[in-house]
Design a protein around this motif. Sequence first.
Motif, PDB file in Angstrom:
ATOM      1  N   TRP A 127      57.376  53.770  50.503  1.00 29.17           N
ATOM      2  CA  TRP A 127      56.829  52.401  50.421  1.00 29.17           C
ATOM      3  C   TRP A 127      55.626  52.467  49.484  1.00 29.17           C
ATOM      4  O   TRP A 127      54.694  53.225  49.708  1.00 29.17           O
ATOM      5  N   ILE A 128      55.656  51.640  48.440  1.00 26.72           N
ATOM      6  CA  ILE A 128      54.589  51.633  47.436  1.00 26.72           C
ATOM      7  C   ILE A 128      53.858  50.302  47.473  1.00 26.72           C
ATOM      8  O   ILE A 128      54.462  49.240  47.265  1.00 26.72           O
ATOM      9  N   ASN A 129      52.570  50.345  47.743  1.00 24.44           N
ATOM     10  CA  ASN A 129      51.730  49.145  47.740  1.00 24.44           C
ATOM     11  C   ASN A 129      51.045  49.020  46.384  1.00 24.44           C
ATOM     12  O   ASN A 129      50.205  49.858  46.025  1.00 24.44           O
ATOM     13  N   SER A 130      51.401  47.993  45.626  1.00 21.37           N
ATOM     14  CA  SER A 130      50.751  47.811  44.321  1.00 21.37           C
ATOM     15  C   SER A 130      50.389  46.356  44.028  1.00 21.37           C
ATOM     16  O   SER A 130      49.857  46.062  42.957  1.00 21.37           O
ATOM     17  N   ALA A 131      50.671  45.444  44.944  1.00 26.44           N
ATOM     18  CA  ALA A 131      50.310  44.038  44.720  1.00 26.44           C
ATOM     19  C   ALA A 131      48.793  43.855  44.822  1.00 26.44           C
ATOM     20  O   ALA A 131      48.137  44.497  45.639  1.00 26.44           O
ATOM     21  N   PHE A 132      48.252  42.978  43.992  1.00 26.27           N
ATOM     22  CA  PHE A 132      46.807  42.723  44.072  1.00 26.27           C
ATOM     23  C   PHE A 132      46.482  41.396  43.395  1.00 26.27           C
ATOM     24  O   PHE A 132      47.307  40.804  42.699  1.00 26.27           O
ATOM     25  N   ALA A 133      45.252  40.957  43.599  1.00 24.09           N
ATOM     26  CA  ALA A 133      44.717  39.776  42.923  1.00 24.09           C
ATOM     27  C   ALA A 133      43.257  40.042  42.605  1.00 24.09           C
ATOM     28  O   ALA A 133      42.630  40.935  43.195  1.00 24.09           O
ATOM     29  N   SER A 134      42.706  39.295  41.672  1.00 21.14           N
ATOM     30  CA  SER A 134      41.307  39.524  41.309  1.00 21.14           C
ATOM     31  C   SER A 134      40.702  38.265  40.720  1.00 21.14           C
ATOM     32  O   SER A 134      41.415  37.318  40.350  1.00 21.14           O
ATOM     33  N   VAL A 135      39.369  38.268  40.643  1.00 17.20           N
ATOM     34  CA  VAL A 135      38.615  37.214  39.972  1.00 17.20           C
ATOM     35  C   VAL A 135      37.584  37.891  39.075  1.00 17.20           C
ATOM     36  O   VAL A 135      36.831  38.749  39.537  1.00 17.20           O
ATOM     37  N   PHE A 136      37.572  37.530  37.808  1.00 15.23           N
ATOM     38  CA  PHE A 136      36.576  38.048  36.865  1.00 15.23           C
ATOM     39  C   PHE A 136      35.424  37.045  36.782  1.00 15.23           C
ATOM     40  O   PHE A 136      35.563  35.982  36.169  1.00 15.23           O
ATOM     41  N   ALA A 137      34.319  37.388  37.382  1.00 11.24           N
ATOM     42  CA  ALA A 137      33.145  36.511  37.366  1.00 11.24           C
ATOM     43  C   ALA A 137      31.989  37.236  38.036  1.00 11.24           C
ATOM     44  O   ALA A 137      32.209  38.143  38.844  1.00 11.24           O
ATOM     45  N   PRO A 138      30.747  36.850  37.726  1.00  8.77           N
ATOM     46  CA  PRO A 138      29.623  37.376  38.508  1.00  8.77           C
ATOM     47  C   PRO A 138      29.778  36.979  39.976  1.00  8.77           C
ATOM     48  O   PRO A 138      30.389  35.941  40.284  1.00  8.77           O
ATOM     49  N   PHE A 139      29.239  37.778  40.865  1.00  7.37           N
ATOM     50  CA  PHE A 139      29.404  37.545  42.296  1.00  7.37           C
ATOM     51  C   PHE A 139      29.020  36.134  42.708  1.00  7.37           C
ATOM     52  O   PHE A 139      29.732  35.480  43.486  1.00  7.37           O
ATOM     53  N   ASP A 140      27.905  35.628  42.192  1.00 12.06           N
ATOM     54  CA  ASP A 140      27.429  34.318  42.646  1.00 12.06           C
ATOM     55  C   ASP A 140      28.239  33.157  42.073  1.00 12.06           C
ATOM     56  O   ASP A 140      27.984  31.997  42.395  1.00 12.06           O
ATOM     57  N   GLU A 141      29.259  33.455  41.244  1.00 11.82           N
ATOM     58  CA  GLU A 141      30.139  32.417  40.733  1.00 11.82           C
ATOM     59  C   GLU A 141      31.530  32.475  41.379  1.00 11.82           C
ATOM     60  O   GLU A 141      32.427  31.721  41.003  1.00 11.82           O
ATOM     61  N   ILE A 142      31.703  33.365  42.362  1.00  8.51           N
ATOM     62  CA  ILE A 142      32.967  33.478  43.077  1.00  8.51           C
ATOM     63  C   ILE A 142      32.823  32.772  44.420  1.00  8.51           C
ATOM     64  O   ILE A 142      31.900  33.060  45.183  1.00  8.51           O
ATOM     65  N   THR A 143      33.717  31.851  44.723  1.00 13.20           N
ATOM     66  CA  THR A 143      33.611  31.105  45.967  1.00 13.20           C
ATOM     67  C   THR A 143      34.046  31.966  47.157  1.00 13.20           C
ATOM     68  O   THR A 143      34.736  32.986  47.003  1.00 13.20           O
ATOM     69  N   ALA A 144      33.656  31.521  48.346  1.00 16.36           N
ATOM     70  CA  ALA A 144      34.051  32.242  49.559  1.00 16.36           C
ATOM     71  C   ALA A 144      35.573  32.264  49.711  1.00 16.36           C
ATOM     72  O   ALA A 144      36.155  33.275  50.126  1.00 16.36           O
ATOM     73  N   GLU A 145      36.241  31.169  49.355  1.00 18.85           N
ATOM     74  CA  GLU A 145      37.697  31.096  49.456  1.00 18.85           C
ATOM     75  C   GLU A 145      38.358  32.089  48.506  1.00 18.85           C
ATOM     76  O   GLU A 145      39.328  32.772  48.855  1.00 18.85           O
ATOM     77  N   GLU A 146      37.832  32.190  47.276  1.00 16.87           N
ATOM     78  CA  GLU A 146      38.378  33.131  46.296  1.00 16.87           C
ATOM     79  C   GLU A 146      38.169  34.574  46.743  1.00 16.87           C
ATOM     80  O   GLU A 146      39.063  35.412  46.616  1.00 16.87           O
ATOM     81  N   TYR A 147      36.985  34.836  47.265  1.00 18.06           N
ATOM     82  CA  TYR A 147      36.682  36.190  47.733  1.00 18.06           C
ATOM     83  C   TYR A 147      37.615  36.596  48.870  1.00 18.06           C
ATOM     84  O   TYR A 147      38.120  37.719  48.918  1.00 18.06           O
ATOM     85  N   ARG A 148      37.841  35.663  49.769  1.00 20.45           N
ATOM     86  CA  ARG A 148      38.732  35.934  50.901  1.00 20.45           C
ATOM     87  C   ARG A 148      40.147  36.203  50.406  1.00 20.45           C
ATOM     88  O   ARG A 148      40.809  37.135  50.868  1.00 20.45           O
ATOM     89  N   ARG A 149      40.605  35.422  49.446  1.00 21.60           N
ATOM     90  CA  ARG A 149      41.964  35.588  48.941  1.00 21.60           C
ATOM     91  C   ARG A 149      42.155  36.953  48.260  1.00 21.60           C
ATOM     92  O   ARG A 149      43.157  37.623  48.485  1.00 21.60           O
ATOM     93  N   VAL A 150      41.206  37.351  47.425  1.00 23.27           N
ATOM     94  CA  VAL A 150      41.294  38.659  46.775  1.00 23.27           C
ATOM     95  C   VAL A 150      41.348  39.766  47.818  1.00 23.27           C
ATOM     96  O   VAL A 150      42.147  40.703  47.721  1.00 23.27           O
TER      97      VAL A 150
END
Length: 349
Positions: A83-106
């Motif tokens: 079993w290989i785990n390789s799925a991911f998501a990310s946001v390119f931005a400074p920390f204070d420009e990432i919303t709580a919802e985006e952080y949770r999703r990543v």
Amino acid sequence: MPMTVVITGASAGIGRATARLYARRGANVVLIARGRAALRTAAREVESLGGHPLVLGADTADAEQVEAAAEAAEKHFGPLDVWINSAFASVFAPFDEITAEEYRRVTEVTYLGFVNGTRAALRRMLPRDHGTVVQAGSALGERAIPLQSAYCGAKHAINGFTSSLRTELLHRGSNVHVTVAQMPAVNTPQFSWVRSRLPHHPSPVPPIHQPEVAARGVVHAGDHPRGKQFYVGASTLATVWGNRLAPALLDRYLARTGFDSQQSADRPSAGPDNLFHPVDEPAGTDHGAHGVFDDCAHARSWEAALARHPAAVCAAAAGLAVAAAAAFRGAGEGAFSRVRPGSRRSWRR
């Protein structure tokens, strides 16, 4: 009987390239991702290369969807081998420009997605005392960089989770193994579909490798799972040791260079992001394994090749040592022959 391999994040990038390698072995390849259009294309590739595909749409952040996919995979092919785990998501931005919802999703995709996949795999592997889980890790799980705090945090968490699980398996004396293939910067489509608030197109930090280099590392880890982790690419190894030897110096270096090195002004603007929805639907676009950095990505890694063939490296090193010793001995004997027996200079040779 062909082995059965499950790959999350199989529709593109490292997961897609890994599926191709297993297909060439004639394996049963279970392809898991959200984007069904890209998965169908991946399945046709697997079949054309000699493998046996099964497409299962699932969001790895959802534990119930992952469990259902694992159940369907075993019902279709039988016991799971890798079993290989390789799925991911990310946001390119400074920390204070990432919303709580985006952080949770990543975090839910990039970290908890690996936890969900590992749980589903072990639920089937432990009773049989057979199987391997490979985590597609990252050098950024050892050394974080600016503008990717959510992704780096998730990759650090994967390392801690996997190390803890490994000790539990060792305690049980289990023949089920879990390992991590730590990746360098890889030319995948993620940089064109990642959510970004940067002024220019997101870019991997050079040196950049092609996804086939990463895929060979993943397959090697699956074949040799007793190792705690595998470093793919010399840059990954250099990053790890640089962080261990001079972390404060590396902090200052990344603060100075880490913003510009992750942006490419000469690339076209990134399209829609895939943070909450796959980008291949409803348009049906297939992104394949490669991103837009083919012109500057390396198709080979000498360090990764050496790591996959340690016996050959040791044999070559031993051969060189014997040859050097023979050359030295011959040179010494020649020097002795030029000195008369009994000469006071002869001992100095």
